[in-house]
Design a protein around this motif. Structure first.
Motif, PDB file in Angstrom:
ATOM      1  N   HIS A  27       0.829  -1.204   0.000  1.00  0.00           N
ATOM      2  CA  HIS A  27       0.000   0.000   0.000  1.00  0.00           C
ATOM      3  C   HIS A  27       0.868   1.261   0.000  1.00  0.00           C
ATOM      4  O   HIS A  27       2.008   1.256   0.473  1.00  0.00           O
ATOM      5  N   ALA A  28       0.310   2.340  -0.500  1.00  0.00           N
ATOM      6  CA  ALA A  28       1.040   3.608  -0.594  1.00  0.00           C
ATOM      7  C   ALA A  28       1.571   4.077   0.755  1.00  0.00           C
ATOM      8  O   ALA A  28       2.651   4.677   0.824  1.00  0.00           O
ATOM      9  N   PHE A  75      -9.486   1.425  -9.722  1.00  0.00           N
ATOM     10  CA  PHE A  75      -8.055   1.580  -9.463  1.00  0.00           C
ATOM     11  C   PHE A  75      -7.306   1.715 -10.774  1.00  0.00           C
ATOM     12  O   PHE A  75      -7.435   0.859 -11.653  1.00  0.00           O
ATOM     13  N   SER A  87      -1.969   4.151  -8.856  1.00  0.00           N
ATOM     14  CA  SER A  87      -2.442   3.481  -7.648  1.00  0.00           C
ATOM     15  C   SER A  87      -2.302   1.967  -7.726  1.00  0.00           C
ATOM     16  O   SER A  87      -2.482   1.280  -6.725  1.00  0.00           O
TER      17      SER A  87
END
Length: 378
Positions: A125-126, A341, A345
């Motif tokens: 995840h970011a 998405f 992303s």
């Protein structure tokens, strides 16, 4: 127009041409869209016990926490939530943050010291990616769920402190990391394992205790767990769980904890009530698994490329960013909300619809929503 604003306008034009424009949509209380986009997996955001607990705390404390946790923001609701989370997850201690994003930034930074190597899964995840970047440590990005690659990265840095960084259930495709094997590899090299359990907490594991617990890693001294309160618990906030010494270190030195306003007491109280419901919700978890399997079966039968989910996240491949946006918009026009998405992303440049199962959605509406997704497919 100023030069800097002209540059922003030009960048916006380029994003629009690439199908990467994002749009805020304000949801009203009477919104009747079938929700396959939010993360309220167990349907607890509107559970009567959760609402009652939040309302009681709202009456007692008011709207906001009024300060950081170390000033005036900590309340008995926060303390009770942390104690119960630690018992649920099987860890010595838990520290609650105002968001899962800040929890991840704080956890990665706290585990980093001079010469630390961070071994990070390519699909992370970011917030984990940003935590690695902000830490200033060397980062080795390994192919997705590739234990051999993780082992090789650790072996190439003998004698250095290292942390293996992974999600449990990944937020893009919903697959499960090989946590037991990753832990074994980390331990062989004296490394720590950091597991982001955001999409697994409440969904898998004994009494819903998450992916680390499901892998038999609960309470291990070389395992740190992060998670959010905003998914299966239907609340808001984040957590770091692990040894008491780590939590003490975060309280004393963690900038994303020290300098941030505490979560509102009503949110903490509501999350605690949701936790109690979630622990006893094996029936909801079984329904969640059944619905996720139904998504896969129905959409694959229609010829769509669908991921194999370990929890409530199912991704459906779209031909490209613009097609994904149009597909999601067509679904919404027909009363079904789905996630969309697109790069950047996504970790592999593929655009997807992301469907998240919510057992609070009536089954008839859920089945109809799958029909809509198929009928709107490009």
């Amino acid at each position: 127009m100023s030069d800097w604003l002209e540059r922003l306008e030009r960048k916006a034009e380029l994003r629009a041409k690439a199908g990467l424009t994002r749009q805020l949509r304000h949801r009203s209380p009477d919104d009747d869209v079938v929700d396959l986009a939010g993360n309220d997996y167990l349907g607890l955001a509107t559970h009567p016990d959760v609402i009652a607990a939040a309302r009681s705390a709202l009456d007692a404390y008011g709207l906001g926490a009024t300060g950081s946790r170390l000033v005036r923001g900590s309340t008995s609701a926060h303390g009770a939530l942390e104690d119960r989370l630690a018992g649920w997850l099987g860890t010595e201690a838990v520290l609650v943050y105002s968001s899962g994003y800040l929890a991840n930034l704080g956890a990665v930074r706290a585990l980093t010291r001079p010469r630390t190597l961070l071994v990070s899964d390519a699909h992370n995840h970011a917030s984990l990616i940003d935590g690695c970047r902000i830490s200033g440590a060397e980062v080795a990005v390994t192919p997705h769920a590739d234990v051999a690659a993780v082992e090789a990265a650790l072996a190439a840095a003998p004698g250095r402190p290292a942390v293996v960084v992974t999600e449990s259930i990944f937020s893009v495709d919903g697959d499960l990391a090989p946590l037991a094997d990753l832990h074994a590899a980390a331990r062989r090299h004296g490394a720590l394992l950091l597991v982001d359990d955001a999409h697994a907490l409440g969904v898998i594991g004994p009494a819903g205790a998450g992916g680390a617990a499901a892998a038999g890693l609960a309470g291990e001294p070389d395992v740190v767990v992060t998670a959010t309160l905003s998914k299966s618990l239907g609340a808001a906030g984040g957590l770091v769980a692990g040894p008491a010494a780590l939590v003490r270190h975060l309280v004393d030195t963690g900038r994303t904890f020290i300098f941030d306003t505490a979560p509102p007491p009503a949110v903490a109280a509501g999350a605690l009530a949701a936790l109690e419901v979630a622990r006893g919700s094996d029936g909801r978890r079984a329904e969640l698994a059944d619905r996720a399997a139904t998504v896969v079966r129905r959409l694959r039968a229609a010829g769509l490329e669908v991921s194999t989910p370990a929890g409530g996240v199912v991704s459906v491949t779209a031909p490209g960013p613009e097609t994904a946006v149009a597909w999601a918009a067509d679904c919404r026009d027909r009363g079904v909300a789905v996630g969309c998405f697109r790069p950047p992303s996504t970790p592999d440049s593929r655009a997807r619809l992301r469907l998240t199962v919510n057992v609070g959605v009536p089954r008839a509406d859920f089945d109809r929503a799958l029909d809509v997704i198929v009928e709107c497919a490009p």
